[in-house]
Design a protein around this motif. Structure first.
Motif, PDB file in Angstrom:
ATOM      1  N   ARG A 265      -4.310 -76.174   6.237  1.00  0.00           N
ATOM      2  CA  ARG A 265      -4.824 -75.933   7.591  1.00  0.00           C
ATOM      3  C   ARG A 265      -4.013 -75.407   8.526  1.00  0.00           C
ATOM      4  N   LEU A 269      -4.068 -71.465  10.175  1.00  0.00           N
ATOM      5  CA  LEU A 269      -4.132 -71.401  11.628  1.00  0.00           C
ATOM      6  C   LEU A 269      -3.363 -70.226  12.127  1.00  0.00           C
ATOM      7  N   GLY A 273      -5.157 -66.407  13.403  1.00  0.00           N
ATOM      8  CA  GLY A 273      -4.666 -65.789  14.611  1.00  0.00           C
ATOM      9  C   GLY A 273      -4.255 -64.213  14.206  1.00  0.00           C
TER      10      GLY A 273
ATOM     11  N   ALA B  70     -10.861 -71.925  13.114  1.00  0.00           N
ATOM     12  CA  ALA B  70      -9.895 -73.386  13.089  1.00  0.00           C
ATOM     13  C   ALA B  70      -9.131 -72.938  14.218  1.00  0.00           C
ATOM     14  N   ALA B  71      -8.624 -71.964  14.479  1.00  0.00           N
ATOM     15  CA  ALA B  71      -7.631 -71.734  15.571  1.00  0.00           C
ATOM     16  C   ALA B  71      -8.226 -71.785  16.678  1.00  0.00           C
ATOM     17  N   ARG B  73     -10.709 -74.062  17.634  1.00  0.00           N
ATOM     18  CA  ARG B  73     -10.599 -75.474  17.907  1.00  0.00           C
ATOM     19  C   ARG B  73      -9.390 -76.063  18.108  1.00  0.00           C
ATOM     20  N   SER B  74      -8.232 -75.648  17.314  1.00  0.00           N
ATOM     21  CA  SER B  74      -7.050 -75.952  17.849  1.00  0.00           C
ATOM     22  C   SER B  74      -6.116 -75.260  18.679  1.00  0.00           C
ATOM     23  N   ARG B  76      -5.362 -72.270  19.090  1.00  0.00           N
ATOM     24  CA  ARG B  76      -4.107 -71.615  18.476  1.00  0.00           C
ATOM     25  C   ARG B  76      -4.062 -70.069  18.486  1.00  0.00           C
ATOM     26  N   HIS B  77      -4.966 -69.582  19.302  1.00  0.00           N
ATOM     27  CA  HIS B  77      -5.220 -68.257  19.330  1.00  0.00           C
ATOM     28  C   HIS B  77      -3.872 -67.533  20.175  1.00  0.00           C
TER      29      HIS B  77
END
Lengths: 334, 169
Positions: A265, A269, A273, B70-71, B73-74, B76-77
């Motif tokens: 995960r 991430l 991005g 997921a990014a 949610r966290s 992390r963009h």
């Protein structure tokens, strides 16, 4: 329209996610041209039409796995055994190990965390000035950028439709030059260091080699495979990821299977991005081509710039001050 | 918000994270096996599956979009984060709320247009791979952008609640 563009820039500066800004600017452009906004969604699907792109998630995952294991420690020990006996040895070790590790982890910033944590205290202990250590650790984190299989080069090759193999070959000399110049500077900084040199030891080298026996085939397979053309980048990435997974989890058992989803995960991430920006940029790039932005830019540049040297200087300034993922596109088109 | 409602939200959160992780693990694992399998086929049997390459590319698309959710949610963009460095936290909340609301809106619009595209592609019976309806492969597009829109909306709601609480203690 002008006002809306300014609003977008303000939103970007205030911290809106970059991909959202790019989507919005593409939508604005398409709307202006009277194109159905559905086209933006279709352009994003372009991610699924790019060759070699699977190399990016796979290499990133392999890099994260390696940095979570004790591989960085082993790498530092091995380069230490090879280079540590020279004057300024530890700085050279830092540079070489980082260049190597960065190339393998795809220049994602993982190197600074994985190796910096080991190298920084060691450099300090050896009496290097603090500012120099910080600079060295952070600079060397991007040293591998020009060597295979660095992700920025793959990304550039995919987008600009340039042969990735040629990019990797072209990167060797400038990469080595950077390494050499930084090494020279490190030697200059270390000139006043009175610490006695540690002699070269075959025993230590043999020990370090034995310890990293499982990781040793990696550079041969990846670098040899890519530079010789035996593997495509994406194939090398798949082999690397699977090999690293088996070695670190099943053979060396440094990462427990329980932690594996977390590492996956975490690495994805970063990938998400980057790839989402790539995807939405496909839409905004196409709009810019339609609107003739590249030609306009090129015309301005051709008018102002007469010699090759001044073009290079301008290009450097442009890259220096405009380093966003989008800069890949402008160059690619120009 | 009542306890039961926040309990439901928490459960949604946990399930969501678990679903993201599970799909990322499966996709990444399948990608490795498929790509390595393809090399083995090429080297030892001088053959390979014609659909493997296309499937790999579709997996990259799915990974990109799921990882992007997921990014969100966290958080992390990638952002240009200048303002929050110079502005004290108290004043950074409002701009944050505005940009997240903007992000929720844009992702929502994109989700809607992706959905229209999927509808169209069902109508035209487009296919990918060997005769698989393409809407199956591309349906991740509206889903992912809708989920991202939802994430940004939650973040807006969070900041709004924070701001109200600090204003009226």
């Amino acid at each position: 329209m002008m006002i809306l563009s300014v609003v977008l820039i303000v939103l970007a500066v205030f911290g809106a996610p970059l991909f959202v800004i790019i989507v919005a600017s593409a939508m604005l452009g398409y709307y202006k041209e009277g194109i159905d906004l559905m086209a933006v969604a279709i352009e994003v699907l372009g991610i699924a039409n790019m060759p070699f792109l699977s190399a990016i998630p796979l290499f990133t995952f392999a890099g994260f796995l390696l940095s979570e294991s004790s591989a960085p420690k082993r790498l530092v020990r091995l380069t230490g055994a090879l280079l540590g006996w020279m004057p300024g040895g530890l700085a050279l070790v830092a540079l070489a190990a980082s260049a190597f590790f960065t190339a393998f982890t795809g220049a994602s910033g993982v190197t600074i965390i994985a190796l910096g944590a080991i190298l920084y205290p060691a450099l300090k202990h050896d009496g290097y000035p603090d500012n120099f250590n910080l600079g060295l650790v952070t600079t060397s984190g991007s040293l591998g950028l020009l060597f295979a299989p660095s992700l920025p080069l793959i990304l550039y090759g995919v987008i600009a439709e340039v042969s990735i193999d040629n990019l990797f070959r072209a990167g060797i000399l400038p990469g080595l030059l950077m390494l050499l110049m930084l090494s020279g500077y490190s030697l200059w900084v270390a000139r006043g260091n009175e610490k006695p040199l540690t002699p070269f030891s075959f025993k230590e080298l043999a020990g370090a080699l034995r310890e990293s026996i499982w990781e040793l085939p990696l550079p041969i397979v990846v670098l040899g495979g890519i530079y010789s053309g035996f593997f495509a980048v994406s194939e090398a990435a798949a082999v690397t990821a699977l090999y690293v997974l088996i070695v670190e989890v099943a053979i060396l058992r440094e990462i427990s299977p329980k932690d594996l989803p977390g590492v996956m995960r975490e690495s994805m991430l970063l990938v998400g991005g980057i790839l989402i920006i790539l995807g939405v940029s496909l839409a905004s790039t196409n709009y810019m081509i339609d609107a003739g932005v590249p030609q306009t830019l090129l015309a301005i540049v051709a008018e102002q710039v007469s010699s090759q040297a001044s073009f290079l200087i301008l290009l450097l300034l442009f890259l220096r001050y405009y380093v966003t993922p989008r800069c890949f596109y402008y160059i690619a088109i120009g | 918000m009542s306890d039961r409602e926040s309990g439901l939200l928490n459960r949604l959160e946990r399930w969501g994270t678990a679903a993201e992780n599970a799909s990322l693990v499966i996709l990444l694992g399948a990608m490795m096996l498929l790509a390595v399998g393809q090399i083995v086929m090429r080297l030892f049997f001088n053959s390979g599956f014609v659909w493997a390459d296309e499937l790999l590319k579709l997996m990259v698309l799915w990974i990109a979009l799921i990882a992007s959710v997921a990014a969100s949610r966290s958080n992390r963009h990638l952002r240009i984060d200048v303002v929050s460095h110079f502005v004290p936290e108290k004043f950074a909340r409002l701009p944050r709320l505005v940009v997240d609301a903007f992000a929720a809106f844009i992702c929502g619009v994109l989700a809607w247009h992706s959905y229209r595209f999927i509808e169209l592609s069902i109508e035209f019976e487009d296919t990918v791979l060997v005769g698989v309806p393409s809407w199956m492969a591309h349906s991740i597009l509206p889903i992912a952008f809708a989920l991202m829109s939802y994430r940004f909306f939650l973040s807006v709601a969070g900041s709004a609640i924070d701001m109200l609480r600090t204003k009226s203690p």
